[in-house]
Write a protein that holds these residues in place. Structure first.
Motif, mmCIF file in Angstrom:
data_model
loop_
_atom_site.group_PDB
_atom_site.id
_atom_site.type_symbol
_atom_site.label_atom_id
_atom_site.label_comp_id
_atom_site.label_asym_id
_atom_site.label_seq_id
_atom_site.Cartn_x
_atom_site.Cartn_y
_atom_site.Cartn_z
ATOM 1 N N UNK A 158 -9.693 6.068 20.299
ATOM 2 C CA UNK A 158 -9.177 5.301 19.164
ATOM 3 C C UNK A 158 -8.670 6.252 18.091
ATOM 4 N N UNK A 159 -7.612 5.870 17.422
ATOM 5 C CA UNK A 159 -7.004 6.746 16.426
ATOM 6 C C UNK A 159 -6.447 5.902 15.298
ATOM 7 N N UNK A 160 -6.208 6.539 14.194
ATOM 8 C CA UNK A 160 -5.605 5.905 13.023
ATOM 9 C C UNK A 160 -4.220 6.489 12.808
ATOM 10 N N UNK A 161 -3.196 5.658 12.805
ATOM 11 C CA UNK A 161 -1.853 6.181 12.523
ATOM 12 C C UNK A 161 -1.789 6.706 11.088
ATOM 13 N N UNK A 162 -0.938 7.685 10.906
ATOM 14 C CA UNK A 162 -0.726 8.256 9.576
ATOM 15 C C UNK A 162 0.739 8.122 9.211
ATOM 16 N N UNK A 163 0.998 7.737 7.964
ATOM 17 C CA UNK A 163 2.361 7.551 7.479
ATOM 18 C C UNK A 163 2.627 8.595 6.404
ATOM 19 N N UNK A 164 3.733 9.312 6.558
ATOM 20 C CA UNK A 164 4.132 10.334 5.605
ATOM 21 C C UNK A 164 5.526 10.012 5.093
ATOM 22 N N UNK A 165 5.703 10.042 3.772
ATOM 23 C CA UNK A 165 6.989 9.706 3.163
ATOM 24 C C UNK A 165 7.535 10.922 2.438
ATOM 25 N N UNK A 166 8.797 11.272 2.733
ATOM 26 C CA UNK A 166 9.474 12.372 2.060
ATOM 27 C C UNK A 166 10.877 11.927 1.666
ATOM 28 N N UNK A 167 11.543 12.765 0.900
ATOM 29 C CA UNK A 167 12.920 12.506 0.487
ATOM 30 C C UNK A 167 13.749 13.703 0.933
ATOM 31 N N UNK A 168 14.827 13.448 1.706
ATOM 32 C CA UNK A 168 15.633 14.552 2.211
ATOM 33 C C UNK A 168 16.582 15.060 1.141
ATOM 34 N N UNK A 169 17.405 16.044 1.515
ATOM 35 C CA UNK A 169 18.312 16.675 0.554
ATOM 36 C C UNK A 169 19.377 15.718 0.033
ATOM 37 N N UNK A 170 19.616 14.621 0.762
ATOM 38 C CA UNK A 170 20.607 13.635 0.328
ATOM 39 C C UNK A 170 19.985 12.553 -0.548
ATOM 40 N N UNK A 171 18.708 12.676 -0.814
ATOM 41 C CA UNK A 171 18.038 11.675 -1.637
ATOM 42 C C UNK A 171 17.652 10.437 -0.860
ATOM 43 N N UNK A 172 17.619 10.511 0.485
ATOM 44 C CA UNK A 172 17.252 9.372 1.314
ATOM 45 C C UNK A 172 15.765 9.448 1.659
ATOM 46 N N UNK A 173 15.168 8.265 1.805
ATOM 47 C CA UNK A 173 13.751 8.196 2.158
ATOM 48 C C UNK A 173 13.599 8.437 3.652
ATOM 49 N N UNK A 174 12.681 9.342 4.016
ATOM 50 C CA UNK A 174 12.367 9.615 5.410
ATOM 51 C C UNK A 174 10.891 9.285 5.616
ATOM 52 N N UNK A 175 10.640 8.344 6.545
ATOM 53 C CA UNK A 175 9.272 7.918 6.844
ATOM 54 C C UNK A 175 8.903 8.448 8.217
ATOM 55 N N UNK A 176 7.772 9.144 8.302
ATOM 56 C CA UNK A 176 7.287 9.691 9.572
ATOM 57 C C UNK A 176 5.938 9.063 9.881
ATOM 58 N N UNK A 177 5.862 8.453 11.081
ATOM 59 C CA UNK A 177 4.614 7.822 11.540
ATOM 60 C C UNK A 177 4.011 8.738 12.602
ATOM 61 N N UNK A 178 2.748 9.122 12.405
ATOM 62 C CA UNK A 178 2.049 10.002 13.342
ATOM 63 C C UNK A 178 1.039 9.176 14.133
ATOM 64 N N UNK A 179 1.102 9.283 15.460
ATOM 65 C CA UNK A 179 0.115 8.663 16.340
ATOM 66 C C UNK A 179 -0.391 9.741 17.281
ATOM 67 N N UNK A 206 -3.127 2.026 -20.098
ATOM 68 C CA UNK A 206 -2.505 2.857 -19.082
ATOM 69 C C UNK A 206 -2.400 2.075 -17.774
ATOM 70 N N UNK A 207 -1.363 2.384 -17.019
ATOM 71 C CA UNK A 207 -1.222 1.857 -15.675
ATOM 72 C C UNK A 207 -0.347 2.801 -14.858
ATOM 73 N N UNK A 208 -0.369 2.621 -13.535
ATOM 74 C CA UNK A 208 0.389 3.459 -12.615
ATOM 75 C C UNK A 208 1.362 2.575 -11.852
ATOM 76 N N UNK A 209 2.634 3.000 -11.794
ATOM 77 C CA UNK A 209 3.668 2.273 -11.066
ATOM 78 C C UNK A 209 4.008 3.073 -9.813
ATOM 79 N N UNK A 210 3.711 2.544 -8.593
ATOM 80 C CA UNK A 210 4.129 3.246 -7.379
ATOM 81 C C UNK A 210 5.619 3.021 -7.141
ATOM 82 N N UNK A 211 6.275 4.043 -6.600
ATOM 83 C CA UNK A 211 7.717 3.954 -6.414
ATOM 84 C C UNK A 211 8.107 4.509 -5.058
ATOM 85 N N UNK A 212 9.106 3.872 -4.458
ATOM 86 C CA UNK A 212 9.786 4.403 -3.285
ATOM 87 C C UNK A 212 11.227 4.638 -3.722
ATOM 88 N N UNK A 213 11.478 5.868 -4.197
ATOM 89 C CA UNK A 213 12.750 6.159 -4.850
ATOM 90 C C UNK A 213 12.924 5.241 -6.052
#
Length: 707
Positions: free
Chosen positions: A399-420, A571-578
């Motif tokens: 059994x395993x837990x998937x991991x999600x990693x979010x980055x932004x490439x040089x063009x400013x696009x969102x890149x999502x990587x799912x690890x299994x 105070x509060x925190x706003x999560x953002x995807x770009x």
């Protein structure tokens, strides 16, 4: 004149004379004492006075002694000049009160001084002074006249000298710590002696020279030469023996200052080494034997040596290697390999087969089964030089837990990587799907080992409802997990403050499948400076939340500084995807207590009329209940009865009352009740169980009876 009168006059004349001599005898003791401190410090070239005061005699003879020798003698108020030592007349002066003064006092006048006052018939009085004459300390130099310090020497001396000055006190320090005389240090006049110096005495030494008028500090660095210590030999890699073709190095090192030089000798040959390290490449059996390391300290000329014994044999390269492979994702192939050596190693898997073996390489293939899942299989390697083994364990995907990693490439696009990644042996092959469709074409990209799915140019709004499935499979089984990506979100947040309530720390957590590239830390409260996206400082508004600090996607905490504990902040925190913002975290309040909020005031304003209306309704209800109760308890008026009595007629005062056992007539309309049972009124108290009803006699009615 009678004799009594004559005796009285005689007493009047001689009594004052007698009293005068009596009191004079009480004060005739000669006393001298310092008029100031008995110990006087003076700067060379200055004027100074040793002041005295005396009593008990007038015009005594005063004599001053310097170190026990008389230097000045004078009788106070005499016409003769004072007798001053000829060599000291330019310096010494005697004052009218017997005090001794020094003019431009030189350094040589530091001494003990004694003043002696003599009066004929009264003896003498003595008091003492100490005069210390100092000069300013200048140009202090620390030196080591004994040369370099060496460990094991008997002593090492540090000495100070100066151009001028008189030292009252000297204090020595080592690395800032004061040095006292002990078994290791001897503080002497103008020097510090280190007894039996060692390497721990290396450091900075400081001397502090002081007198009442100046203070000078000077230091010097001292290095103690030592070594070499006993050489330490180390072979890398460290093994009990080596085989032909191995490369190894033997290092020879020892503590010492300066660092000792090393020399290697093998047999009668002196070998080339680099800083004490002897490198041997592709060794042969002929290179086995004794290697001698000689260490020399160039300063102390001391030597130490140590011998290393090197054994070199023939053996297979490396160690046995075990591996497990999947054959068509159905069978398991166990493989063991240990190449080289003379002879080659004999390999076997005793747990799988007692009859199969091989030289250098061995492979066995078996159909995958539950019996092999989790079973550890050992390959035994038997070789004359060495017996070795390796192990491999077959296992289905865990059994395993998937991991999600979010980055932004040089063009400013969102890149999502799912690890299994699932722990499995042999390694599990991962397949990916989106719903019922396999993925693999752009915008999807699968890593070479199939464990990662990369989604480029990810659009948060378009992909939120898509479910990705990764399946890890090997011949022993499979595991499957579904991943539904979420928009930017925060699962939990907290706020902490420092003890001064001037700094707060916000912490937050992000769901494992949430797409987040950054966070905005927002505040509502007093005006404060914040940075916009261009890095410029702007002043936020206190009327609403405004961003005071951006944080990157991996961040999980933020510190807000320079807060006023007397003010109130939110105070509060706003999560953002770009540019896409998620739901804010809960609002955390910090600061002093504040007044009622607008919503609370509005609630109170709305509650006041509602409360008044409720009170009015309650009053009306109470009034209605009281009114109804009152009507219920009011006595009922009944109409006069015209009953007919079968047995006869009775009359009394033109009024007749009929008594009958029949039921009374029906009451008239209008809410009137049946008349009460008047027979019960005449019952005795013991026969009544309830209180008598109130009785109101009916109005007189004329009754006609027909017989």
């Amino acid at each position: 004149m009678t004799w009594q009168f004559a005796f009285g006059r005689l007493c009047a004349v001689f009594l004052p004379i007698l009293l005068s001599f009596t009191f004079q005898g009480a004060h005739c003791q000669l006393v001298v004492s310092p008029a100031g401190p008995p110990q006087v410090n003076a700067l060379a070239g200055s004027n100074v006075t040793l002041a005295v005061t005396f009593s008990g005699a007038t015009d005594p003879t005063v004599t001053w002694f310097m170190a026990g020798l008389p230097v000045v003698t004078w009788t106070i108020n005499s016409g003769a000049p004072p007798d001053i030592d000829e060599d000291r007349r330019k310096v010494l002066r005697i004052e009218a009160d017997g005090s001794l003064s020094f003019v431009n006092v030189p350094l040589g006048y530091t001494s003990n001084y004694t003043v002696e006052i003599i009066k004929s018939g009264l003896g003498k009085a003595i008091t003492a002074f100490t005069l210390n004459v100092f000069d300013l300390i200048q140009n202090v130099i620390l030196s080591t006249p004994s040369g370099s310090a060496q460990e094991g020497a008997e002593r090492f001396t540090l000495q100070h000298s100066m151009l001028q000055g008189v030292v009252e006190q000297q204090t020595w320090f080592f690395s800032g710590m004061e040095i006292k005389s002990s078994s290791h240090y001897s503080v002497e006049e103008k020097s510090l002696v280190i007894l039996n110096p060692n390497r721990r005495d290396t450091g900075r030494y400081t001397v502090l020279l002081t007198n009442p008028f100046s203070s000078v500090t000077t230091d010097i660095n001292v290095t103690v030469l030592y070594g070499p210590d006993t050489p330490m030999l180390e072979a890398r890699p460290a093994r009990p023996f080596y085989v032909t073709g191995d490369s190894l190095s033997i290092s020879c090192q020892a503590d010492g200052f300066p660092s000792p030089t090393a020399e290697w000798v093998f047999g009668s040959q002196t070998l080339v080494s680099l800083q004490g390290v002897l490198n041997l490449k592709h060794v042969q059996t002929s290179q086995g034997g004794n290697y001698t390391c000689i260490l020399i300290n160039e300063k102390t000329k001391k030597k130490r040596q140590q011998i290393s014994i090197l054994n070199i044999y023939e053996r297979p390269m490396g160690d046995p290697q075990c591996s497990l492979q999947s054959v068509n994702n159905v069978d398991l192939r166990y493989h063991c390999q240990w190449l080289g050596g003379t002879p080659q190693a004999q390999l076997s898997f005793p747990a799988l087969s007692n009859s199969s073996s091989g030289a250098g390489n061995l492979s066995l293939t078996f159909t995958a089964s539950h019996d092999l899942d989790g079973k550890t299989v050992t390959c035994m390697a038997d070789q004359p030089v060495e017996q070795n083994n390796c192990s491999i364990t077959a296992g289905s995907p865990r059994m395993f837990l998937p991991a999600v990693e979010t980055t932004v490439d040089s063009m400013g696009k969102i890149v999502v990587t799912i690890h299994c990644v699932s722990e499995a042996s042999p390694q599990a092959v991962v397949s990916w799907s989106n719903g019922s469709e396999a993925v693999g074409l752009p915008p999807y990209q699968i890593s070479r080992d199939t464990t990662q799915l990369e989604l480029r140019d990810y659009n948060v709004s378009n992909f939120l409802l898509q479910i990705y499935t990764c399946t890890c499979r090997n011949p022993l089984g499979s595991q499957r997990r579904e991943i539904q990506l979420r928009g930017p979100s925060i699962s939990d947040s907290s706020l902490f403050t420092n003890h001064n309530a001037t700094i707060v720390t916000l912490t937050w957590e992000v769901p494992p499948t949430s797409i987040v590239t950054g966070f905005d830390i927002q505040m509502k409260g007093p005006d404060s400076l914040s940075r916009n996206r261009n890095g410029n400082q702007t002043r936020g508004s206190s009327n609403g939340f405004h961003t005071i600090l951006p944080k990157p996607g991996p961040a999980r905490s933020a510190d807000i500084l320079n807060l006023d504990p007397k003010l109130t902040y939110m105070f509060r925190v706003i999560p953002k995807a770009r540019m896409t913002e998620g739901r804010p975290s809960e609002v955390h309040r910090f600061g002093a207590a504040e007044g009622l909020s607008g919503s609370a005031i509005a609630g109170i304003a709305a509650g006041i009329p509602c409360g008044l209306l409720l009170l009015i309704l309650l009053g009306a209800l109470i009034y209605f209940c009281v009114y109804w109760n009152k009507n219920k308890s009011r006595p009922t008026r009944y109409p006069a009865s015209r009953a007919v009595e079968k047995g006869g007629i009775k009359s009394h005062n033109n009024y007749n009352t009929a008594r009958t056992e029949t039921t009374p007539h029906n009451l008239l309309t209008g809410g009137m009740r049946s008349p009460p049972d008047y027979n019960r009124i005449h019952q005795t108290p013991s026969e009544r169980t309830v209180a008598l009803p109130a009785f109101i006699p009916p109005a007189p009615v004329r009754v006609a009876t027909t017989v």
